[in-house]
Design a protein around this motif. Structure first.
Motif: not given
Length: 125
Positions: A12-34
């Motif tokens: 969860i911590g890495i998820m939040v960090a990546l989400w913030v560091m990529t300005f929300g773009l990681y959220g799209l990768v996360w959404l695709y994978n999950t």
């Protein structure tokens, strides 16, 4: 009929960090994978790429969130477990800031981690 589906455990911590560091773009990768994992787990035939595309369109992203919430609550309630409320999880998905993962996304990942079939991955992509 038995099917093997890999649901990854994500930190969860890495998820939040990546989400913030990529300005929300990681959220799209996360959404695709999950979404892909949830589609396989629930034996659906949807395409996770369509969910990501629809998530980028403001009126339609609400449906993507609802589909994701339904899939998460379905897997979290299997085996007689008490699941988080669909309505509550749905409401917690809406962001306060677009670059920070929502409480709903974090709770969704926590529910998926309970059903994970592979060990914690580092780094998570």
């Amino acid at each position: 009929k038995w099917r093997y589906c890999v649901m990854k455990r994500r930190d969860i911590g890495i998820m939040v960090a990546l989400w913030v560091m990529t300005f929300g773009l990681y959220g799209l990768v996360w959404l695709y994978n999950t979404s892909d994992e949830l589609i396989q787990y629930n034996e659906k035939t949807d395409n996770p790429l369509w969910r990501v595309i629809l998530a980028l369109l403001p009126p339609l992203n609400v449906f993507v969130i609802w589909w994701h919430v339904q899939a998460v609550t379905r897997i979290s309630s299997t085996g007689g477990r008490k699941s988080i409320s669909e309505n509550l999880l749905f409401l917690l998905w809406f962001p306060w800031l677009p670059v920070v993962p929502t409480v709903g996304a974090v709770l969704s990942q926590m529910q998926m981690n309970k059903r994970a079939t592979v060990p914690l991955l580092w780094p998570d992509v």
